[in-house]
Design an enzyme around this catalytic site. Structure first.
Site, PDB file in Angstrom:
ATOM      1  N   ARG A 175       4.997   0.695 -19.173  1.00 33.10           N
ATOM      2  CA  ARG A 175       3.840   0.467 -20.057  1.00 33.10           C
ATOM      3  C   ARG A 175       4.195  -0.436 -21.228  1.00 33.10           C
ATOM      4  NH1 ARG A 175       0.009   5.285 -20.772  1.00 33.10           N
ATOM      5  NH2 ARG A 175      -0.076   4.693 -22.949  1.00 33.10           N
ATOM      6  N   ARG A 179       9.023  -8.922 -24.574  1.00 29.51           N
ATOM      7  CA  ARG A 179       8.550 -10.293 -24.844  1.00 29.51           C
ATOM      8  C   ARG A 179       9.636 -11.155 -25.473  1.00 29.51           C
ATOM      9  NH1 ARG A 179       3.967  -7.917 -28.039  1.00 29.51           N
ATOM     10  NH2 ARG A 179       2.414  -7.333 -26.487  1.00 29.51           N
ATOM     11  N   ARG A 252       1.968  18.232 -21.053  1.00 28.19           N
ATOM     12  CA  ARG A 252       2.841  18.199 -22.226  1.00 28.19           C
ATOM     13  C   ARG A 252       1.925  18.436 -23.397  1.00 28.19           C
ATOM     14  NH1 ARG A 252       7.732  19.290 -22.972  1.00 28.19           N
ATOM     15  NH2 ARG A 252       8.133  17.832 -24.668  1.00 28.19           N
ATOM     16  N   ARG A 284       7.437  11.066 -34.118  1.00 33.49           N
ATOM     17  CA  ARG A 284       6.964   9.986 -34.986  1.00 33.49           C
ATOM     18  C   ARG A 284       6.222  10.526 -36.194  1.00 33.49           C
ATOM     19  NH1 ARG A 284       2.482   7.246 -30.851  1.00 33.49           N
ATOM     20  NH2 ARG A 284       1.308   9.147 -30.480  1.00 33.49           N
ATOM     21  N   GLU A 304       4.720  14.387 -35.635  1.00 39.63           N
ATOM     22  CA  GLU A 304       4.305  14.766 -34.284  1.00 39.63           C
ATOM     23  C   GLU A 304       5.478  15.387 -33.537  1.00 39.63           C
ATOM     24  OE1 GLU A 304       1.592  11.684 -32.877  1.00 39.63           O
ATOM     25  OE2 GLU A 304       2.382  12.086 -30.884  1.00 39.63           O
ATOM     26  N   TYR A 352      -4.008  10.667 -16.960  1.00 43.88           N
ATOM     27  CA  TYR A 352      -3.710  10.175 -18.294  1.00 43.88           C
ATOM     28  C   TYR A 352      -4.484   8.890 -18.574  1.00 43.88           C
ATOM     29  CZ  TYR A 352      -1.963   8.922 -22.703  1.00 43.88           C
ATOM     30  OH  TYR A 352      -1.951   8.567 -24.017  1.00 43.88           O
ATOM     31  N   ASP A 354      -6.516   6.287 -20.949  1.00 39.54           N
ATOM     32  CA  ASP A 354      -6.737   5.820 -22.316  1.00 39.54           C
ATOM     33  C   ASP A 354      -8.241   5.837 -22.588  1.00 39.54           C
ATOM     34  OD1 ASP A 354      -4.242   5.421 -23.414  1.00 39.54           O
ATOM     35  OD2 ASP A 354      -4.002   3.432 -22.545  1.00 39.54           O
TER      36      ASP A 354
HETATM   37  P1  FAD Z   1     -11.436  15.076 -24.472  1.00 41.85           P
HETATM   38  O1  FAD Z   1     -11.444  14.196 -25.655  1.00 41.85           O
HETATM   39  O2  FAD Z   1     -10.297  16.013 -24.280  1.00 41.85           O
HETATM   40  O3  FAD Z   1     -12.805  15.917 -24.498  1.00 41.85           O
HETATM   41  C1  FAD Z   1     -13.024  17.066 -23.729  1.00 41.85           C
HETATM   42  C2  FAD Z   1     -13.840  18.036 -24.569  1.00 41.85           C
HETATM   43  O4  FAD Z   1     -14.238  19.132 -23.752  1.00 41.85           O
HETATM   44  C3  FAD Z   1     -13.055  18.636 -25.738  1.00 41.85           C
HETATM   45  O5  FAD Z   1     -13.738  18.430 -26.941  1.00 41.85           O
HETATM   46  C4  FAD Z   1     -12.949  20.111 -25.387  1.00 41.85           C
HETATM   47  O6  FAD Z   1     -13.002  20.950 -26.530  1.00 41.85           O
HETATM   48  C5  FAD Z   1     -14.189  20.309 -24.515  1.00 41.85           C
HETATM   49  N1  FAD Z   1     -14.081  21.457 -23.612  1.00 41.85           N
HETATM   50  C6  FAD Z   1     -13.073  21.699 -22.734  1.00 41.85           C
HETATM   51  N2  FAD Z   1     -13.299  22.866 -22.099  1.00 41.85           N
HETATM   52  C7  FAD Z   1     -14.453  23.364 -22.584  1.00 41.85           C
HETATM   53  C8  FAD Z   1     -15.200  24.557 -22.356  1.00 41.85           C
HETATM   54  N3  FAD Z   1     -14.778  25.481 -21.468  1.00 41.85           N
HETATM   55  N4  FAD Z   1     -16.335  24.743 -23.044  1.00 41.85           N
HETATM   56  C9  FAD Z   1     -16.778  23.843 -23.961  1.00 41.85           C
HETATM   57  N5  FAD Z   1     -16.094  22.703 -24.230  1.00 41.85           N
HETATM   58  C10 FAD Z   1     -14.960  22.471 -23.559  1.00 41.85           C
HETATM   59  N6  FAD Z   1      -6.083   6.669 -25.840  1.00 41.85           N
HETATM   60  C11 FAD Z   1      -6.113   5.365 -26.259  1.00 41.85           C
HETATM   61  O7  FAD Z   1      -6.874   4.554 -25.701  1.00 41.85           O
HETATM   62  N7  FAD Z   1      -5.337   4.946 -27.314  1.00 41.85           N
HETATM   63  C12 FAD Z   1      -4.499   5.785 -27.978  1.00 41.85           C
HETATM   64  O8  FAD Z   1      -3.824   5.357 -28.926  1.00 41.85           O
HETATM   65  C13 FAD Z   1      -4.431   7.150 -27.552  1.00 41.85           C
HETATM   66  N8  FAD Z   1      -3.612   8.017 -28.180  1.00 41.85           N
HETATM   67  C14 FAD Z   1      -3.570   9.314 -27.760  1.00 41.85           C
HETATM   68  C15 FAD Z   1      -2.714  10.192 -28.432  1.00 41.85           C
HETATM   69  C16 FAD Z   1      -2.646  11.527 -28.042  1.00 41.85           C
HETATM   70  C17 FAD Z   1      -1.725  12.480 -28.763  1.00 41.85           C
HETATM   71  C18 FAD Z   1      -3.448  11.974 -26.941  1.00 41.85           C
HETATM   72  C19 FAD Z   1      -3.385  13.399 -26.501  1.00 41.85           C
HETATM   73  C20 FAD Z   1      -4.304  11.113 -26.288  1.00 41.85           C
HETATM   74  C21 FAD Z   1      -4.372   9.773 -26.675  1.00 41.85           C
HETATM   75  N9  FAD Z   1      -5.235   8.871 -26.049  1.00 41.85           N
HETATM   76  C22 FAD Z   1      -5.263   7.563 -26.456  1.00 41.85           C
HETATM   77  C23 FAD Z   1      -6.133   9.304 -24.943  1.00 41.85           C
HETATM   78  C24 FAD Z   1      -7.531   9.750 -25.432  1.00 41.85           C
HETATM   79  O9  FAD Z   1      -7.400  10.863 -26.286  1.00 41.85           O
HETATM   80  C25 FAD Z   1      -8.415  10.120 -24.235  1.00 41.85           C
HETATM   81  O10 FAD Z   1      -8.529   9.004 -23.368  1.00 41.85           O
HETATM   82  C26 FAD Z   1      -9.835  10.580 -24.567  1.00 41.85           C
HETATM   83  O11 FAD Z   1      -9.903  11.327 -25.730  1.00 41.85           O
HETATM   84  C27 FAD Z   1     -10.354  11.410 -23.421  1.00 41.85           C
HETATM   85  O12 FAD Z   1     -11.703  11.751 -23.590  1.00 41.85           O
HETATM   86  P2  FAD Z   1     -12.319  12.913 -22.696  1.00 41.85           P
HETATM   87  O13 FAD Z   1     -13.776  12.999 -23.019  1.00 41.85           O
HETATM   88  O14 FAD Z   1     -11.963  12.734 -21.268  1.00 41.85           O
HETATM   89  O15 FAD Z   1     -11.538  14.239 -23.109  1.00 41.85           O
HETATM   90  N1  UDP Z   2       9.098   4.891 -25.658  1.00 40.33           N
HETATM   91  C1  UDP Z   2      10.393   4.834 -26.131  1.00 40.33           C
HETATM   92  N2  UDP Z   2      10.614   4.556 -27.430  1.00 40.33           N
HETATM   93  C2  UDP Z   2       9.621   4.317 -28.308  1.00 40.33           C
HETATM   94  C3  UDP Z   2       8.283   4.350 -27.835  1.00 40.33           C
HETATM   95  C4  UDP Z   2       8.056   4.656 -26.503  1.00 40.33           C
HETATM   96  O1  UDP Z   2      11.314   5.060 -25.368  1.00 40.33           O
HETATM   97  O2  UDP Z   2       9.890   4.072 -29.501  1.00 40.33           O
HETATM   98  C5  UDP Z   2       8.885   5.233 -24.237  1.00 40.33           C
HETATM   99  C6  UDP Z   2       8.605   6.713 -24.023  1.00 40.33           C
HETATM  100  O3  UDP Z   2       9.236   7.106 -22.829  1.00 40.33           O
HETATM  101  C7  UDP Z   2       7.109   6.753 -23.835  1.00 40.33           C
HETATM  102  C8  UDP Z   2       6.857   5.435 -23.115  1.00 40.33           C
HETATM  103  O4  UDP Z   2       7.778   4.533 -23.711  1.00 40.33           O
HETATM  104  O5  UDP Z   2       6.710   7.846 -23.051  1.00 40.33           O
HETATM  105  C9  UDP Z   2       5.450   4.919 -23.264  1.00 40.33           C
HETATM  106  O6  UDP Z   2       5.166   4.768 -24.633  1.00 40.33           O
HETATM  107  P1  UDP Z   2       3.710   4.879 -25.200  1.00 40.33           P
HETATM  108  O7  UDP Z   2       3.758   4.614 -26.662  1.00 40.33           O
HETATM  109  O8  UDP Z   2       2.827   4.055 -24.344  1.00 40.33           O
HETATM  110  O9  UDP Z   2       3.436   6.422 -24.961  1.00 40.33           O
HETATM  111  P2  UDP Z   2       2.159   7.338 -25.232  1.00 40.33           P
HETATM  112  O10 UDP Z   2       2.556   8.188 -26.397  1.00 40.33           O
HETATM  113  O11 UDP Z   2       0.972   6.455 -25.514  1.00 40.33           O
HETATM  114  O12 UDP Z   2       2.051   8.078 -23.939  1.00 40.33           O
END
Ligand code: FAD
Ligand code: UDP
Length: 369
Positions: A175, A179, A252, A284, A304, A352, A354
């Site tokens: 991912r 560069r 996770r 981080r 985190e 997973y 985005d």
């Molecule tokens: P969710 O946002 O999980 O929504 C599901 C909802 O359903 C929740 O509000 C939950 O409470 C509700 N629900 C579940 N079960 C029930 C139930 N039984 N009754 C009522 N409600 C319920 N994506 C990016 O593009 N860029 C990023 O930088 C990025 N960073 C991330 C960092 C982290 C730590 C994580 C975990 C994810 C990240 N993502 C990122 C991914 C992003 O969060 C998801 O793509 C997006 O939020 C998913 O939307 P969703 O609607 O599928 O799920």
């Molecule tokens: N990664 C790493 N060092 C860093 C940042 C990321 O080794 O400083 C690795 C790590 O294994 C991570 C993967 O690159 O799971 C993908 O990174 P990304 O930031 O896309 O992970 P996300 O948190 O969005 O899943």
């Protein structure tokens, strides 16, 4: 029936579905078990700073249709993700680019960097003997060589995934861009930014006038809620829907320690700083104000911590290994037989995704129905 659709979950999948169905004249009821809308993109304002409560969320996409769609609700700012890595006090730019190579080895031109990387990865390439890398360690060593692997990848990855780099699939590290130009932009996508005023505002605009019931768990009121609508859009965990009849899917999980630093206007000078050594327990630190170029007198930071998931914890990252993929396939086969329930989003599809991918998939799904 009072509603055409009951939408379980107010994350992006639920909110986009609600908007598009309402546009078609359908009546929707949204519920969420959490006390707020937005799912994992929820932002909460603290001292004028939009805090990403469930981890840093940076919007990026190359899909113009998705970009235009989200921009039709709110303005996006020009934020570009340029994380910095802190390895025992030494700072490096990410992703791996000419700035990183200069900081690591003092090389100043792409030719010098290429030569250094070739030297660094020679041993690992030889050990492979022509076969494809089988795990993350082999992949990383043959991509960028041993210094970068040791200082920037190994410990961060093992902290994040709780497993050895030799036990993780190679694709995880692919991912990250590598560069030979001086470019710290973490993503290769055409469009990137943060919604001005936070994600909650964006989700609120999508949901519009639809009725929302918060702090409402679907399974605690299932019969009563099902009776209110013709069809259900379910965005929660798929194994929970079937009462874990084949067992639990694994995730996770992450926990956040969020602190308000009163009187500190700028703590780390960047939104994201990764700690890539083994001794620092968190992966981080996020300083939320920098996502929106904030000038407030105070700041809010979140550390985190990545941990092994136990049933009951927040499910964050699906673990797409063989065991879980096979289990998901069994639940998916059940879901495919449902006539009135649509399963969508990260938890219901155990993928997973985005944000832009979730939005795209909800748009496609709503077009189909
Ligand atoms: P969710 O946002 O999980 O929504 C599901 C909802 O359903 C929740 O509000 C939950 O409470 C509700 N629900 C579940 N079960 C029930 C139930 N039984 N009754 C009522 N409600 C319920 N994506 C990016 O593009 N860029 C990023 O930088 C990025 N960073 C991330 C960092 C982290 C730590 C994580 C975990 C994810 C990240 N993502 C990122 C991914 C992003 O969060 C998801 O793509 C997006 O939020 C998913 O939307 P969703 O609607 O599928 O799920
Ligand atoms: N990664 C790493 N060092 C860093 C940042 C990321 O080794 O400083 C690795 C790590 O294994 C991570 C993967 O690159 O799971 C993908 O990174 P990304 O930031 O896309 O992970 P996300 O948190 O969005 O899943």
């Amino acid at each position: 029936m009072k509603y055409d659709y009951l939408i379980v979950g107010t994350g992006f999948f639920g909110a986009v579905s609600a908007y598009l169905l309402s546009q078609k004249g359908k009546k929707c009821l949204l519920i969420d078990k959490r006390p707020h809308i937005g799912g994992n993109v929820y932002t909460e304002e603290i001292k004028g700073i939009n805090v990403h409560k469930y981890g840093a969320h940076i919007f990026h996409t190359s899909n113009k249709k998705v970009w235009d769609f989200v921009n039709s609700f709110v303005e996006f700012n020009r934020y570009t993700n340029c994380p910095v890595a802190n390895y025992k006090g030494e700072l490096f730019n990410l992703p791996f680019n000419m700035n990183t190579f200069y900081q690591m080895w003092g090389v100043k031109t792409p030719a010098e960097a290429e030569a250094k990387i070739a030297e660094q990865k020679a041993e690992a390439v030889k050990a492979l003997g022509g076969r494809e890398p089988q795990n993350l360690e082999e992949q990383a060593l043959t991509l960028v060589g041993k210094d970068i692997f040791e200082k920037l990848i190994k410990n961060y990855t093992e902290k994040q995934w709780g497993r050895k780099c030799t036990e993780l699939p190679a694709f995880i590290i692919k991912r990250l861009p590598v560069r030979l130009i001086f470019d710290n932009n973490y993503f290769n996508d055409k469009y990137q930014g943060i919604p001005e005023g936070g994600y909650t505002k964006l989700v609120e605009a999508m949901i519009g006038d639809c009725e929302v019931r918060l702090s409402t768990d679907y399974f605690e009121h299932k019969a009563e809620l099902d009776a209110l609508a013709d069809k259900v859009i379910y965005t929660g965990e798929i194994d929970r829907y079937y009462d874990y009849r084949y067992g639990h899917l694994q995730y996770r999980t992450v926990s956040f320690e969020t602190e308000l630093l009163a009187g500190v206007s700028n703590y780390q000078g960047n939104a994201v700083v990764n700690y890539t050594d083994a001794d620092t327990p968190f992966t981080r630190i996020i300083e939320h104000k920098h996502f929106e170029f904030g000038n407030q007198p105070d700041t809010v930071i979140s550390k985190e911590f990545s941990k092994e998931w136990q049933p009951g914890d927040e499910p964050y990252y699906p673990v797409n290994d063989d065991r879980n993929s096979e289990l998901y396939a069994k639940y998916k086969a059940l879901a495919d037989t449902e006539k009135n329930v649509i399963f969508g989003g990260r938890l219901a599809e155990y993928k997973y995704y985005d944000m832009h991918k979730v939005i795209e998939s909800a748009m496609d799904m709503m077009e189909k129905i």
